[in-house]
Structure formats: structure tokens, C-alpha cells
Scaffold this motif. Structure first.
Motif, PDB file in Angstrom:
ATOM      1  N   GLU A  89       8.229  53.012 -16.046  1.00  0.00           N
ATOM      2  CA  GLU A  89       8.933  51.748 -15.963  1.00  0.00           C
ATOM      3  C   GLU A  89      10.354  51.910 -16.302  1.00  0.00           C
ATOM      4  O   GLU A  89      10.814  52.980 -16.985  1.00  0.00           O
ATOM      5  N   TYR A  90      11.350  51.023 -15.838  1.00  0.00           N
ATOM      6  CA  TYR A  90      12.568  51.015 -16.157  1.00  0.00           C
ATOM      7  C   TYR A  90      13.149  49.783 -16.521  1.00  0.00           C
ATOM      8  O   TYR A  90      12.599  48.770 -15.970  1.00  0.00           O
ATOM      9  N   ASP A  91      14.424  49.922 -16.969  1.00  0.00           N
ATOM     10  CA  ASP A  91      15.410  48.486 -16.932  1.00  0.00           C
ATOM     11  C   ASP A  91      16.527  48.800 -16.034  1.00  0.00           C
ATOM     12  O   ASP A  91      16.811  47.721 -15.480  1.00  0.00           O
ATOM     13  N   TYR A  92      16.850  49.951 -15.859  1.00  0.00           N
ATOM     14  CA  TYR A  92      17.825  50.220 -14.900  1.00  0.00           C
ATOM     15  C   TYR A  92      17.477  51.193 -13.975  1.00  0.00           C
ATOM     16  O   TYR A  92      16.851  52.279 -14.444  1.00  0.00           O
ATOM     17  N   LEU A  93      17.448  51.210 -12.573  1.00  0.00           N
ATOM     18  CA  LEU A  93      17.058  52.088 -11.645  1.00  0.00           C
ATOM     19  C   LEU A  93      18.117  52.577 -10.668  1.00  0.00           C
ATOM     20  O   LEU A  93      18.835  51.819 -10.224  1.00  0.00           O
ATOM     21  N   VAL A  94      18.178  53.889 -10.576  1.00  0.00           N
ATOM     22  CA  VAL A  94      19.073  54.472  -9.840  1.00  0.00           C
ATOM     23  C   VAL A  94      18.435  55.278  -8.386  1.00  0.00           C
ATOM     24  O   VAL A  94      17.900  56.004  -8.783  1.00  0.00           O
ATOM     25  N   LEU A  95      18.866  54.500  -7.275  1.00  0.00           N
ATOM     26  CA  LEU A  95      18.038  55.209  -6.132  1.00  0.00           C
ATOM     27  C   LEU A  95      19.207  56.251  -5.593  1.00  0.00           C
ATOM     28  O   LEU A  95      20.438  55.791  -5.190  1.00  0.00           O
ATOM     29  N   ALA A  96      18.923  57.531  -5.621  1.00  0.00           N
ATOM     30  CA  ALA A  96      19.613  58.599  -5.062  1.00  0.00           C
ATOM     31  C   ALA A  96      18.789  59.424  -4.464  1.00  0.00           C
ATOM     32  O   ALA A  96      18.822  60.935  -4.711  1.00  0.00           O
ATOM     33  N   LEU A  97      17.875  59.202  -3.728  1.00  0.00           N
ATOM     34  CA  LEU A  97      16.811  59.992  -2.955  1.00  0.00           C
ATOM     35  C   LEU A  97      17.314  60.610  -1.888  1.00  0.00           C
ATOM     36  O   LEU A  97      16.700  61.344  -1.102  1.00  0.00           O
ATOM     37  N   GLY A  98      18.509  60.433  -1.637  1.00  0.00           N
ATOM     38  CA  GLY A  98      19.074  61.330  -0.219  1.00  0.00           C
ATOM     39  C   GLY A  98      18.658  60.768   0.991  1.00  0.00           C
ATOM     40  O   GLY A  98      18.188  59.606   1.159  1.00  0.00           O
ATOM     41  N   GLY A  99      18.552  61.645   1.976  1.00  0.00           N
ATOM     42  CA  GLY A  99      17.833  61.361   3.311  1.00  0.00           C
ATOM     43  C   GLY A  99      17.203  62.157   3.861  1.00  0.00           C
ATOM     44  O   GLY A  99      16.881  63.363   3.191  1.00  0.00           O
ATOM     45  N   VAL A 100      17.022  62.097   5.097  1.00  0.00           N
ATOM     46  CA  VAL A 100      16.238  63.273   5.817  1.00  0.00           C
ATOM     47  C   VAL A 100      16.892  63.356   7.205  1.00  0.00           C
ATOM     48  O   VAL A 100      17.600  62.464   7.628  1.00  0.00           O
ATOM     49  N   PRO A 101      16.770  64.435   7.843  1.00  0.00           N
ATOM     50  CA  PRO A 101      17.397  64.460   9.263  1.00  0.00           C
ATOM     51  C   PRO A 101      16.888  63.555  10.176  1.00  0.00           C
ATOM     52  O   PRO A 101      15.932  62.749  10.254  1.00  0.00           O
ATOM     53  N   ASN A 102      17.859  63.024  11.104  1.00  0.00           N
ATOM     54  CA  ASN A 102      17.676  62.011  12.051  1.00  0.00           C
ATOM     55  C   ASN A 102      17.602  62.399  13.546  1.00  0.00           C
ATOM     56  O   ASN A 102      18.626  62.813  13.948  1.00  0.00           O
ATOM     57  N   PHE A 103      16.336  62.220  13.880  1.00  0.00           N
ATOM     58  CA  PHE A 103      15.865  62.839  15.191  1.00  0.00           C
ATOM     59  C   PHE A 103      16.202  61.717  16.017  1.00  0.00           C
ATOM     60  O   PHE A 103      15.980  62.010  17.539  1.00  0.00           O
ATOM     61  N   TYR A 104      16.336  60.459  16.020  1.00  0.00           N
ATOM     62  CA  TYR A 104      16.685  59.532  16.840  1.00  0.00           C
ATOM     63  C   TYR A 104      15.790  59.181  17.947  1.00  0.00           C
ATOM     64  O   TYR A 104      15.764  58.774  18.991  1.00  0.00           O
ATOM     65  N   LYS A 105      14.418  59.839  17.433  1.00  0.00           N
ATOM     66  CA  LYS A 105      13.220  59.372  18.456  1.00  0.00           C
ATOM     67  C   LYS A 105      13.376  60.209  19.979  1.00  0.00           C
ATOM     68  O   LYS A 105      12.853  59.792  20.714  1.00  0.00           O
ATOM     69  N   ILE A 106      14.341  61.256  19.787  1.00  0.00           N
ATOM     70  CA  ILE A 106      14.476  62.131  20.807  1.00  0.00           C
ATOM     71  C   ILE A 106      13.207  62.977  21.211  1.00  0.00           C
ATOM     72  O   ILE A 106      12.885  63.718  20.313  1.00  0.00           O
ATOM     73  N   PRO A 107      12.566  62.699  22.356  1.00  0.00           N
ATOM     74  CA  PRO A 107      11.306  63.316  22.493  1.00  0.00           C
ATOM     75  C   PRO A 107      11.260  64.985  22.436  1.00  0.00           C
ATOM     76  O   PRO A 107      12.309  65.672  22.771  1.00  0.00           O
ATOM     77  N   GLY A 108      10.458  65.851  21.498  1.00  0.00           N
ATOM     78  CA  GLY A 108      10.561  67.070  21.254  1.00  0.00           C
ATOM     79  C   GLY A 108      11.374  67.444  20.231  1.00  0.00           C
ATOM     80  O   GLY A 108      11.278  68.790  19.847  1.00  0.00           O
ATOM     81  N   VAL A 109      12.213  66.828  20.022  1.00  0.00           N
ATOM     82  CA  VAL A 109      13.254  67.255  18.804  1.00  0.00           C
ATOM     83  C   VAL A 109      12.684  67.525  17.536  1.00  0.00           C
ATOM     84  O   VAL A 109      12.870  68.629  16.698  1.00  0.00           O
ATOM     85  N   MET A 110      12.000  66.713  16.947  1.00  0.00           N
ATOM     86  CA  MET A 110      11.174  66.850  15.855  1.00  0.00           C
ATOM     87  C   MET A 110      10.343  67.997  15.679  1.00  0.00           C
ATOM     88  O   MET A 110      10.237  68.677  14.701  1.00  0.00           O
ATOM     89  N   GLU A 111       9.482  68.147  16.836  1.00  0.00           N
ATOM     90  CA  GLU A 111       8.645  69.083  17.062  1.00  0.00           C
ATOM     91  C   GLU A 111       9.318  70.539  17.043  1.00  0.00           C
ATOM     92  O   GLU A 111       8.648  71.716  16.450  1.00  0.00           O
ATOM     93  N   ASN A 112      10.315  70.903  17.831  1.00  0.00           N
ATOM     94  CA  ASN A 112      11.009  71.949  18.275  1.00  0.00           C
ATOM     95  C   ASN A 112      12.077  72.597  17.745  1.00  0.00           C
ATOM     96  O   ASN A 112      12.788  73.701  17.893  1.00  0.00           O
TER      97      ASN A 112
END
Length: 419
Positions: free
Chosen positions: A131-154
Motif C-alpha cells: 500500500e502507498y500514500d505516494y506512488l512513483v511510476l518509473a517502470l521504463g519502457g519496452v522496445p517499440n516494434f510498431y506492429k511490423i510483421p516479423g520484427v518482434m519474432e526475428n
């Protein structure tokens, strides 16, 4: 004995923004028994990402760019929970964290079969409700593959320590196989390395890769000649380093031309197969390659994207002038998962280390002010300049917008700043 009601500050993520927030909140609120600060991350270390490309090319040992968080907390007034964030309940101000996941992907990293152990021997799934009174969201990101076919897999993303190690091993294997291949077409494909994304990460990696190949790897393989390797940088935009100063873009283009790195701008990747990448643009083409390194941007992770809060098109949480999440008092977002923009700024702030650190500095001040009942201050970003390494002992930099450095001096300034 009277119990003290504590203000609980929960920080999710130990990247630049998260670790800086934890350390400086601890410093500002030291020895206050009414304050409880907790940092949560799925890894037990802080990763220094600006040097990730050097791990991927063997210039730096992986252990040199990580700092165990448990050594960071020594002498500081905050706790660390190693665990994967499972759920964030903004309405009820709770976060669910899994610290003993017998059935998640972390188990695969343990190589339990090597010791004759099955999953049934591991502790069952165990969740903690924080539980929290103050929450800091600093979870960063993930690579953006832009839904381009085959990029995430290869493709090979370059975002984590595991990514960098995997790329380094893959490149070495490509040379080892090429040294024993008679078919020239297969050798050409194995030794064609394509990097997608001409931002700092893509350029730093491909120039470092060039120096690794021509300065070291070629010496170890007698059947691989210097004319065999081919390095190609592809960029969907009009120029390399679009958010950098003009002198940096010019020097980067000139240096890569001298290295004979092929630069294809206005050339978005449209499809990726196992051994071939399709590129659109003025001259649509197919490139035979077994290596596409993906450095074309990041987006928010699924956990952040699923929150019922105002977000931008890539899932980053929109924050107000105090870095507070709209409609959720006491909840802040910083770093790669935050979207900060003002009327004076035509574009949101880029996802860089200096943005994360400056946001964290303002965030620390605002949490302290809020605890003390004082008004929070608006965040103001100051561009300190940018630096891009261009291989071994070469870099370009623009400091405070008017001090331009290049070559060895630029590289030395790059190293000194990170040191």
C-alpha cells in the motif's frame, strides 16, 4: 506506546529515474520515523544503459555496467523489494508484487533442469500487497516494434543486459560459421548487419560494431576478408539523430561515411523474415541478412499501458506540470513511461537519461513539499546538450547548445560525463 502513522512512498522501477528518486528522497527525509520509502524492481541491479552498446560489441564486460541495488541501499533509509509488479490499483492505492514466482519467465533463467529440479520443487506463487500514500511510476519502457510483421519474432532488440549479451554471441557465431562456409551468398548474408533506428543507440552500436569487426574480429578468421562484412543503418526519418544539434548530425554522417557504413534514410522497415528484411522508401528493396538489430524507439510496457489514466499514443502516462498523474493525487510518473509536454514545447520530452534524472530531481522536491504542506513547484527541463560515441576513441558532443566537441576530445568528454 503510541504508534506512528507513516507516510508510505512506493517507487516502482530502478532505472535512472527510480534509483535517483529513492536515493535523494532518502537523503532529504533521512531519519524521519514517520516516512517509509520502498523501491521495487524485477532485477536485483541498476543497469547503466548508455554503455549497453559496448557490452553488445565486447568492449565492456556486462558486470561493469550494473550496480547491485542491495549495495546502493547500504547506509540509506529505504528498503528494496526484488519482485515483478503484477498489478497497480490506482483507485485503492495498492500494488501487487510477485517476489517468488515459480511459474513466471524468471524460472527459465534459473536453468533448473541442469540440477535435476522440476517446477514442483519451487515455492508456489507468492504475492505481496504493497500500500502507498505516494506512488512513483518509473517502470521504463519496452522496445517499440510498431506492429511490423516479423520484427518482434526475428529482430535483436538492444534494450536490456540480456539483449546485449545475446547480440554479442550472435555476431561471434556469424563469423565462426562464415569462416567455414563455401557458399558466397550465405556468407554475404551472415556478414550483413542491419541496424534499424538512427538515434543515439543505433549509431553508437553500429559504429562500435564496425570497430569491433575491423579492429578485432577479422584477425581471428582467416577465410573472412575485410571486404566481406557489410554494415547498413536504416532510418524511417529524414536524417540521423533527429533531436540532436546540427554539428552532431553532420559529424555523425561524415564519420559513418568514412567507415563505409551505408546509411538509408526515409527507409522504414516494413517486414522482417528470418533471413531477409523488406525496406520501403524512394527505393524499396530487400536486404538478405541474418542480423537486424532493433534500436528504433521504445514504448510503455503493458502494465503502464493498461492503467486507467490519461496516456499518449505509445502508452506513456500524461502528467501535469508537477509530474503528477492527472486525476490521481499523490501518484507521479517519470522517465520513459511519462509523457510531459507544455504549451511552450511542441514535442514531449525524449526518453533519455538526462530527462529522467531532471524529472526525478523535481519529483523529490515535490514529494517533500507535499509532505510538509507546502505548494509543489512546476517542472522545468533544461537541455544540457547531447553526446554520441562513434566507435573507439571518437565521439561528438554539443554541451549547453554552444560547445561543440568531436573526435578524441569529444570521446573523452563522453567518457568523463558517464564516469
Amino acid at each position: 506506546m503510541q504508534t506512528i502513522e507513516k507516510k508510505r512512498i512506493l517507487i516502482l522501477g530502478a532505472g535512472f529515474a527510480g534509483i535517483y528518486t529513492a536515493i535523494n528522497l532518502s537523503r532529504r527525509l533521512k531519519k524521519r520515523k514517520d516516512i517509509e520509502i520502498t523501491l521495487v524492481d524485477g532485477n536485483r541491479y541498476h543497469l547503466f544503459k548508455p554503455m549497453l552498446h559496448e557490452v553488445a560489441t565486447g568492449s565492456v564486460d556486462p558486470t561493469h555496467i550494473i550496480q547491485p541495488i542491495r549495495t546502493v541501499i547500504k547506509g540509506r533509509d529505504f528498503a528494496f523489494v526484488e519482485g515483478l509488479v503484477q498489478d497497480i490499483d490506482l483507485k485503492n492505492r495498492k500494488v501487487s508484487v510477485c517476489s517468488e514466482c515459480a511459474y513466471c519467465e524468471k524460472v527459465n533463467e534459473m536453468n533448473i533442469t541442469e540440477f535435476g529440479i522440476t517446477r514442483g520443487c519451487l515455492k508456489p506463487l507468492k504475492k505481496k500487497e504493497l500500500e502507498y500514500d505516494y506512488l512513483v511510476l518509473a517502470l521504463g519502457g519496452v522496445p517499440n516494434f510498431y506492429k511490423i510483421p516479423g520484427v518482434m519474432e526475428n529482430a535483436f532488440p538492444l534494450y536490456s543486459l540480456e539483449d546485449a549479451v545475446k547480440i554479442r554471441e550472435h555476431v561471434v557465431r556469424a563469423f565462426e560459421i562464415s569462416d567455414h562456409i563455401e557458399d558466397q551468398d550465405i556468407r554475404r548474408r551472415l556478414l550483413t548487419f542491419v541496424v534499424a533506428g538512427a538515434g543515439p543507440t543505433g549509431i553508437e552500436f553500429i559504429t562500435e560494431l564496425h570497430d569491433w569487426i575491423f579492429g578485432s574480429l577479422l584477425e581471428n578468421y582467416e577465410n573472412v576478408k575485410k571486404e566481406h562484412p557489410r554494415l547498413i543503418l536504416v532510418e524511417a526519418g529524414h536524417d540521423v539523430l533527429p533531436f540532436s544539434a546540427e554539428n552532431i548530425r553532420k559529424d555523425a554522417n561524415r564519420t559513418m561515411a568514412e567507415m563505409r557504413i551505408e546509411i538509408l534514410t526515409d527507409s522504414p522497415v516494413t517486414h522482417l523474415e528470418k533471413n531477409r528484411v523488406a525496406i520501403a522508401g524512394k527505393e524499396p528493396r530487400f536486404i538478405d541478412t541474418s542480423t537486424l538489430v532493433w534500436a528504433a524507439g521504445v514504448k510503455s510496457n503493458d502494465l503502464i499501458a493498461a492503467l486507467e489514466a490519461k496516456k499518449d499514443r505509445i502508452g506513456r502516462i500524461s502528467v501535469d506540470s508537477h509530474l503528477q498523474v492527472y486525476d490521481f493525487p499523490g501518484v507521479f510518473a517519470v522517465g520513459d513511461c511519462a509523457h510531459f509536454q507544455t504549451e511552450k514545447m511542441p514535442h514531449p520530452l525524449p526518453q533519455t537519461g538526462q530527462v529522467a534524472v531532471q524529472e526525478a530531481s523535481c519529483l523529490v522536491e515535490n514529494i517533500v513539499r507535499n509532505i510538509e504542506g507546502r505548494p509543489m513547484k512546476p517542472f522545468s527541463y533544461r537541455e544540457l546538450g547531447s553526446m554520441v560515441s562513434l566507435g573507439e576513441r571518437t565521439a561528438v558532443s554539443n554541451i549547453f547548445g554552444y560547445i561543440g566537441l568531436s573526435g578524441f576530445i569529444g570521446w573523452l568528454s563522453w567518457k568523463l560525463v558517464y564516469l
